[in-house]
Design a protein around this motif. Structure first.
Motif, PDB file in Angstrom:
ATOM      1  N   ASP A 169       0.836  -1.184   0.000  1.00 26.78           N
ATOM      2  CA  ASP A 169       0.000   0.000   0.000  1.00 26.78           C
ATOM      3  C   ASP A 169       0.880   1.246   0.000  1.00 26.78           C
ATOM      4  O   ASP A 169       2.106   1.166   0.140  1.00 26.78           O
ATOM      5  N   THR A 170       0.256   2.403  -0.147  1.00 27.24           N
ATOM      6  CA  THR A 170       0.992   3.665  -0.101  1.00 27.24           C
ATOM      7  C   THR A 170       1.611   3.854   1.280  1.00 27.24           C
ATOM      8  O   THR A 170       0.988   3.562   2.310  1.00 27.24           O
ATOM      9  N   PRO A 208       2.037  10.669  -4.852  1.00 23.26           N
ATOM     10  CA  PRO A 208       2.681   9.379  -4.585  1.00 23.26           C
ATOM     11  C   PRO A 208       3.511   8.916  -5.773  1.00 23.26           C
ATOM     12  O   PRO A 208       3.120   9.092  -6.935  1.00 23.26           O
ATOM     13  N   SER A 214       5.820   5.680  -7.489  1.00 22.99           N
ATOM     14  CA  SER A 214       6.037   4.236  -7.467  1.00 22.99           C
ATOM     15  C   SER A 214       7.501   3.915  -7.172  1.00 22.99           C
ATOM     16  O   SER A 214       8.417   4.496  -7.766  1.00 22.99           O
ATOM     17  N   TRP A 224       4.190   2.464  -3.117  1.00 22.72           N
ATOM     18  CA  TRP A 224       3.996   3.865  -3.481  1.00 22.72           C
ATOM     19  C   TRP A 224       4.436   4.719  -2.309  1.00 22.72           C
ATOM     20  O   TRP A 224       3.956   4.551  -1.195  1.00 22.72           O
ATOM     21  N   TRP A 259       4.925   8.487  -0.549  1.00 21.67           N
ATOM     22  CA  TRP A 259       4.254   9.782  -0.582  1.00 21.67           C
ATOM     23  C   TRP A 259       4.934  10.703   0.425  1.00 21.67           C
ATOM     24  O   TRP A 259       4.916  10.437   1.632  1.00 21.67           O
TER      25      TRP A 259
END
Length: 441
Positions: free
Chosen positions: A41-42, A123, A125, A147, A149
């Protein structure tokens, strides 16, 4: 006895030799991964992710020795890997050697990431490959993708002078965010992510517009359940006695313990202590909105899914106009009401117009009058109420009385009530008898 001992030694030696002989260096042998890519997940930059794990299987009839297991990009991405109990030390090339996977067996891999700054507002990758090279020279790899951020991290911030916050980047709050008495804080077009046990304490004045307040977990509790749908992720927002003239517009407060609490203060019958317009307070472990001896107005607001009450009113002056109070908290049968009113403090006036009060229980409008001498004044007009019908026209006018026996009732009013995935959309279904009422009329 000596013969038995010698016989056992011989068997063990034979088994050991047999195990050694079961490994093959054939380049034709392959290992199996659960997928081509392990997707994270981010994750906020400079913040550790949750730990992900997966199995690597050897489905061959011979064991395989890995000459090396390594991260293709070494220490450049922030991934950290443990293979079969061996940490791939990023300071030592992010690799290990001589990993054995016996025939028809498997090894467990753990992966985390603490991504570096990306210097981007969006965000970004982050990818790497975990490369397995066998003694036979065969290379196989599995992609690791996350991801990252960039965020602004604030540690127990205190606002002591009039300030404006408007941030494209998310704000991550550790500890309590405090607005000191006498200070005005304006937050526009910003999302605040509160860490566990963090919250917002307002002693001065808070003004928000297009603002979201939520927990800081961006990952998932289960594959189908993001933490952003789980209540109790942070403390919530509290307005203390000295707080005045607060205005929240198009603001979401979700997945907290208490959503929004107004402490008791002297009543100013002219000025609102709290004005909420087009706000959502959703999915709380306590009350969604708790007003104690407060002059407040709520317009076109959604208060939903509280383990306590969606709206708890104890005294004061409260105006509610075209709001949706939907009590579908899924985790307990002991949930509170859509609205609860009492008069420990004098309830000088409660007016509820054009609103929807519904939920799972047969009666979601509850009240408790304390003594005959303390004011307990309320009116409901042009509302849908899930409560037993009452012909008291001093308090109820032009009411749609909802019953559990109605063909359209409870969750059937709304576009989505997905209890399995805790996913909700309280816009009205076209067949609802409440069309024209509530915050999404």
């Amino acid at each position: 006895m000596k013969r038995i001992f010698f016989f056992l030694i011989t068997i063990l030696a034979f088994v050991a030799c047999a195990d050694d002989d079961s490994f093959s260096s054939s380049s034709a042998l392959r290992i199996d991964f659960p997928a081509d890519t392990i997707q994270f997940d981010t994750v906020f930059s400079r913040t550790a992710s949750s730990t992900y794990s997966f199995w690597v299987h050897n489905r061959n009839n011979s064991g395989i020795r890995m000459q090396s297991v390594r991260l293709k990009r070494g220490n450049q991405t922030g991934f950290r890997v443990n293979v079969d109990g061996i940490y791939l030390d990023n300071a030592k090339g992010s690799q290990t050697n001589d990993i054995e996977i016996r025939q028809n067996d498997s090894i467990l891999v753990f992966v985390e990431i603490t991504p570096y700054e990306t210097h981007s507002d969006e965000p970004v990758s982050i990818t790497d490959h975990l490369v397995f090279q066998s003694e036979g020279g065969t290379e196989q790899s599995i992609c690791l993708q996350a991801w990252a951020w960039d965020a602004v991290k604030l540690y127990s911030p205190v606002i002591e002078t009039d300030s404006v916050i408007e941030s494209v980047k998310p704000l991550v709050i550790y500890g309590d965010f405090t607005v000191a008495e006498g200070a005005h804080l304006t937050i526009r077009n910003t999302t605040l992510y509160f860490h566990d046990a963090s919250g917002m304490n307002v002693y001065g004045t808070l003004l928000t517009d297009n603002c979201t307040m939520r927990g800081d977990r961006l990952d998932r509790m289960f594959s189908y359940l993001p933490y952003d749908r789980v209540p109790g992720q942070w403390k919530g927002v509290r307005f203390y006695e000295s707080s005045r003239d607060n205005v929240l517009i198009n603001t979401q407060i979700r997945n907290s313990y208490e959503g929004l609490v107004c402490d008791s203060a002297a009543i100013d019958s002219i000025s609102f202590r709290l004005l909420m317009q087009q706000c959502v307070v959703h999915n709380t472990q306590g009350n969604a909105v708790q007003l104690t001896n407060t002059h407040a107005r709520l317009e076109n607001c959604q208060l939903s899914n509280a383990q306590g009450d969606c709206l708890h009113i104890d005294g004061g002056i409260v105006e509610i106009s075209y709001c949706t109070l939907a009590q579908f908290y899924p985790f307990t049968g002991g949930r509170g009401a859509a609205m609860y009113i009492t008069n420990h403090h004098p309830l000088l006036a409660l007016s509820c117009v054009g609103s929807i009060l519904t939920g799972y229980d047969d009666d979601v409008l509850m009240g408790n009058r304390i003594g005959d001498e303390t004011p307990f004044n309320f009116t409901f007009s042009q509302c849908l109420l899930r409560t037993p019908a009452d012909d008291d026209t001093d308090h109820f006018n032009d009411i749609i009385w909802e019953s559990p026996k109605d063909s359209i009732q409870g969750k059937a009013h709304f576009i989505k009530i997905d209890e399995d995935n805790l996913d909700y959309d309280f816009h009205l279904d076209s067949l609802s008898t409440a069309v024209g009422l509530g915050c999404y009329h």
